[in-house]
Design an enzyme around this catalytic site. Structure first.
Site, PDB file in Angstrom:
ATOM      1  N   VAL A  53      22.507 -12.570   1.407  1.00 38.62           N
ATOM      2  CA  VAL A  53      21.103 -12.716   1.768  1.00 38.62           C
ATOM      3  C   VAL A  53      20.419 -11.385   1.469  1.00 38.62           C
ATOM      4  O   VAL A  53      20.997 -10.321   1.700  1.00 38.62           O
ATOM      5  CB  VAL A  53      20.924 -13.080   3.256  1.00 38.62           C
ATOM      6  CG1 VAL A  53      19.512 -13.600   3.509  1.00 38.62           C
ATOM      7  CG2 VAL A  53      21.949 -14.108   3.702  1.00 38.62           C
ATOM      8  N   SER A  54      19.195 -11.432   0.989  1.00 39.53           N
ATOM      9  CA  SER A  54      18.540 -10.195   0.554  1.00 39.53           C
ATOM     10  C   SER A  54      18.325  -9.221   1.699  1.00 39.53           C
ATOM     11  O   SER A  54      18.571  -8.010   1.558  1.00 39.53           O
ATOM     12  CB  SER A  54      17.208 -10.514  -0.129  1.00 39.53           C
ATOM     13  OG  SER A  54      16.290 -11.103   0.784  1.00 39.53           O
ATOM     14  N   ASP A  55      17.853  -9.706   2.857  1.00 41.62           N
ATOM     15  CA  ASP A  55      17.591  -8.756   3.944  1.00 41.62           C
ATOM     16  C   ASP A  55      18.882  -8.232   4.559  1.00 41.62           C
ATOM     17  O   ASP A  55      18.959  -7.064   4.949  1.00 41.62           O
ATOM     18  CB  ASP A  55      16.655  -9.339   5.001  1.00 41.62           C
ATOM     19  CG  ASP A  55      17.083 -10.688   5.528  1.00 41.62           C
ATOM     20  OD1 ASP A  55      18.144 -11.191   5.114  1.00 41.62           O
ATOM     21  OD2 ASP A  55      16.346 -11.269   6.354  1.00 41.62           O
ATOM     22  N   CYS A  56      19.910  -9.081   4.634  1.00 42.58           N
ATOM     23  CA  CYS A  56      21.213  -8.589   5.098  1.00 42.58           C
ATOM     24  C   CYS A  56      21.752  -7.536   4.136  1.00 42.58           C
ATOM     25  O   CYS A  56      22.325  -6.521   4.551  1.00 42.58           O
ATOM     26  CB  CYS A  56      22.202  -9.746   5.213  1.00 42.58           C
ATOM     27  SG  CYS A  56      21.721 -11.026   6.393  1.00 42.58           S
ATOM     28  N   GLU A 111      19.626  -4.280   4.634  1.00 40.31           N
ATOM     29  CA  GLU A 111      19.952  -3.560   5.871  1.00 40.31           C
ATOM     30  C   GLU A 111      21.366  -2.984   5.809  1.00 40.31           C
ATOM     31  O   GLU A 111      21.617  -1.882   6.314  1.00 40.31           O
ATOM     32  CB  GLU A 111      19.794  -4.490   7.073  1.00 40.31           C
ATOM     33  CG  GLU A 111      18.397  -5.081   7.270  1.00 40.31           C
ATOM     34  CD  GLU A 111      17.327  -4.055   7.619  1.00 40.31           C
ATOM     35  OE1 GLU A 111      17.695  -2.920   8.011  1.00 40.31           O
ATOM     36  OE2 GLU A 111      16.129  -4.378   7.507  1.00 40.31           O
TER      37      GLU A 111
END
Length: 774
Positions: free
Chosen positions: A495-498, A501
């Site tokens: 996932v891009s945000d995972c 982060e």
């Protein structure tokens, strides 16, 4: 009485981390030795009388307050971990009285108490376990699938079934129904699903705690009976034999063989939508129905307002109870389905077209096997898992594929004081990266070095090390090497945000002493993560979540799910975009020459996307949290990291003004979940505050430089957090604060421990002390 019966329990559940290591089970496999795997085990010999009494008290407290605080507090594993680590909160609490100032010492005490508590909750693998449930349609399909296949009592022991029933009873609404999610208004979908689930788990038609079955059956019949259940309910109940396939709109498996040049093609669908309808189309194409047992016949009699055999099924296809209807089907959709129903489907059941159907089913099953293998049989999520598993059982009840599915069912079970439920598939990485960032922000590195090192190791161990197997683009997949999933490496779906982060944490800790946080991540692995992020940006500058966006927006009009929205195609999200800005900005500072021009262009376009996606009132819509406060925190963070300031950026000024205007009288912020479906800011009833949302707003204002203009709003918010802290250093569970697909809410139980800590850490390090008296 249900609660009195539970007082006699003399045994306990244990959360196990990393189970499967050294296991000789040939059907259980892992890409990284099961790092982060979470499973619950019932131990008949565990627990002292005092420990059992503590668990029972937690259950009763939840039950007594279940209509005031709807989600559970996720206490069972916390009690276990705190006992195992002999945790004692040694720092006394300090409160801020009216008319007193907040001093640096008071803020430090509250922060240290929160840090010590959160540190004690870290698992041996380095992550923070947590509940990630809330939707009340997650667990019934697992029960239905195992009932059909004959494995219900094999996989779910009597203790499992007891706790599953507890969860159902404890979350029943006062009117007898169940909402789409915990605390939501009653819906036909979840009321019917949970009624059927209770019956399959052994309750009689008038059984269940506090007449649960009778009350829910009355709700169902009073609202039109099962013919009014939404399409996903129609599908599952047709599979079970309680509904009829002729009452479902077509889901032709031929779709998976469409040529790629067509505008309607699987590769253009959101992955979750694609992988839900893939096994559904297989089951529909075969018109599979499970064994018609006496119980199934009873359910047919109990849940309709007319005799089952007299129902005109074709007329029920478009029916949906008004309580469930969020996204009404368009006339175009109905005409499309009618044409498929009355013309195409009859042809495909006759020779020679029947051969085409057979070939399409084989193609569909090929895709199902591919996705199973790519995810170690976890599958992409809990909605899809039982559908994939059932398809494998239909193909071969004794086959290895089905057995591999069985071995991964326990990855989806979660236990709280409110019972056992199915949760998403775990939020291990997501919760870990936020916990680590909050601890880093505390500036208490000398006290928590060992915690940071373990967390760092978990993040490094959880990075996806390979792309999907084989010719993955032919299977509608995107690159994944270098990304991070929401849960663990085995899951496989980056996932891009995972990813952003996770990359940020590794970059930040690469600047710290290896003696404190461990060895830094290898440059090539950092580059792989950067490659993922760069590949996810759209032409408009926004960043999508799982796969690159780009499908035509009109495809969303074909959404067949009546109670969810924005799920047909991928979109760009402010949250994902802001996370990518944060990670790539730090990467640019540390590795200035690597893909320099691409990253500069990426950041410029991403900032423009954030500015363009702002709402007129100054807020940003949060797609994965509730809602405008969540989105605004992310956007202000992204703008600040990109170098924007309150003085030179109109979007930042408007965002800060939005937060200031919505601050409550007690100094906090509280936003209703109704903001998500209505797409406008709605405060919590009574203008009460929520501590997680207060933390997001505080950090958003700090990113905007509020402390340089007027720190009073930040001091007021900090006072609320400090005075709300519990004796052990944690913060109380309140309303659900996360969402997905616009209309469904979900629990992130670790948020209440992580975000108030993070906000206090930012407050302590960036806001001047002492505060004024207020």
């Amino acid at each position: 009485m249900y609660l009195k019966e539970r007082k006699e329990v003399k045994k306990m559940w244990r959360l196990k981390i990393g189970e499967g290591r050294g296991d000789n089970n040939p059907y259980l496999r892992s890409t990284n030795n099961f790092v982060g795997r979470q499973t619950w085990e019932f131990d008949p010999n565990a627990g002292t009388p005092e420990e059992r009494a503590e668990v029972e008290e937690a259950r009763q407290n939840f039950y007594r307050n279940r209509f005031r605080i709807r989600p559970g507090s996720d206490l069972i594993w916390r009690m276990q971990f705190l006992r195992e680590k002999k945790f004692i909160q040694k720092i006394p609490p300090l409160k801020v009285q009216d008319g007193e100032e907040i001093t640096y010492e008071v803020a430090t005490a509250a922060l240290k108490r929160a840090v010590h508590y959160l540190s004690a909750l870290q698992s041996k693998d380095g992550h923070w376990p947590a509940d990630n449930s809330g939707p009340l349609f997650y667990h019934p399909p697992f029960v239905m699938c195992l009932y059909i296949t004959g494995y219900l009592s094999i996989l779910f022991s009597a203790e499992h079934r007891k706790e599953m029933l507890r969860y159902i009873y404890y979350h029943q609404n006062e009117d007898g129904g169940w909402g789409l999610y915990v605390g939501g208004h009653s819906t036909m979908f979840c009321t019917a699903f949970n009624y059927v689930c209770m019956r399959l788990l052994g309750e009689g038609p008038d059984g269940g705690e506090n007449n649960a079955c009778e009350k829910s059956r009355k709700w169902i019949l009073d609202h039109g009976g099962l013919t009014a259940i939404p399409s996903w309910g129609k599908t599952w109940l047709s599979i079970l034999g309680v509904y009829d396939w002729s009452g479902c709109n077509p889901m032709p498996p031929e779709f998976w063989s469409f040529p790629s040049f067509l505008p309607i093609h699987p590769a253009k669908m959101l992955n979750y939508c694609r992988l839900t309808y893939m096994p559904m189309s297989y089951l529909y194409g075969k018109r599979f129905v499970g064994p018609i047992t006496p119980l199934i016949l009873q359910l047919r009699e109990e849940l309709y307002t007319q005799t089952y055999n007299e129902i005109n099924w074709s007329k029920t296809r478009h029916l949906c109870a008004k309580e469930d209807l969020y996204y009404p089907h368009t006339l175009i959709q109905k005409l499309l389905w009618d044409s498929l129903y009355y013309t195409t489907e009859p042809l495909l059941t006759c020779w020679p077209f029947k051969k085409l159907r057979g070939n399409s089913l084989q193609v569909t099953m090929h895709h199902i096997h591919y996705e199973d293998e790519a995810s170690q049989y976890i599958t992409i999520g809990c909605v899809e898992k039982p559908l994939f598993m059932l398809a494998c059982w239909i193909e071969d009840p004794n086959g290895d594929c089905f057995k591999k599915h069985l071995a991964r069912i326990h990855d989806y079970l979660w236990l709280g004081e409110d019972g056992m439920r199915i949760h998403s598939f775990g939020s291990q990485t997501w919760d870990c990266v936020f916990a680590i960032q909050s601890l880093l922000a505390s500036n208490l590195i000398n006290e928590i070095g060992a915690i940071l090192m373990k967390g760092h190791e978990f993040i490094k161990n959880s990075q996806v090390s390979n792309n999907p197997p084989g010719d993955f683009r032919k299977m509608f997949r995107h690159i994944s090497k270098g990304g991070w999933t929401f849960s663990d490496q085995d899951h496989g779906w980056k996932v891009s945000d995972c990813t952003a982060e996770g990359l940020y944490c590794c970059l930040y800790m690469s600047t710290m002493s290896p003696e404190v946080v461990g060895e830094k991540m290898e440059p090539e692995r950092l580059y792989d993560a950067v490659n993922i992020l760069l590949s996810m940006q759209s032409k408009n500058g926004g960043v999508s979540a799982w796969e690159p966006a780009g499908a035509q927006s009109w495809l969303e009009m074909l959404n067949p799910v009546e109670f969810l929205s924005d799920l047909i195609i991928e979109y760009e999200y402010p949250e994902c975009t802001a996370s990518a800005i944060k990670a790539l900005s730090l990467f640019q500072k540390l590795c200035p020459e690597h893909r320099k021009n691409e990253i500069e262009k990426f950041l410029s376009k991403a900032v423009k996307f954030l500015e363009d996606s702002q709402f007129p009132d100054g807020s940003w819509y949060g797609h994965w949290g509730i809602c405008f406060i969540y989105g605004t925190w992310y956007a202000l963070k992204g703008l600040a990291v990109a170098g924007k300031t309150y003085s030179d950026c109109l979007a930042m000024r408007k965002g800060a003004d939005f937060l200031l205007k919505t601050q409550a009288h007690d100094g906090g912020w509280g936003e209703s979940h109704l903001s998500c479906p209505n797409k406008k800011y709605i405060p919590l009833e009574g203008n009460r505050s929520n501590l997680v949302q207060t933390s997001w707003a505080m950090m958003g204002l700090i990113h905007s430089g509020q402390m340089e203009r007027d720190p009073t709003p930040l001091h007021r918010a900090a006072k609320l957090l400090i005075n709300s802290q519990l004796e052990n250093g944690d913060f109380p569970q309140q309303e659900l604060t996360a969402s997905f697909m616009v209309n469904c809410m979900i629990q992130f139980a670790m948020y209440r421990s992580t975000f108030p800590l993070w906000a206090l850490a930012e407050y302590r390090s960036k806001v001047p002390f002492p505060s004024s008296k207020f």
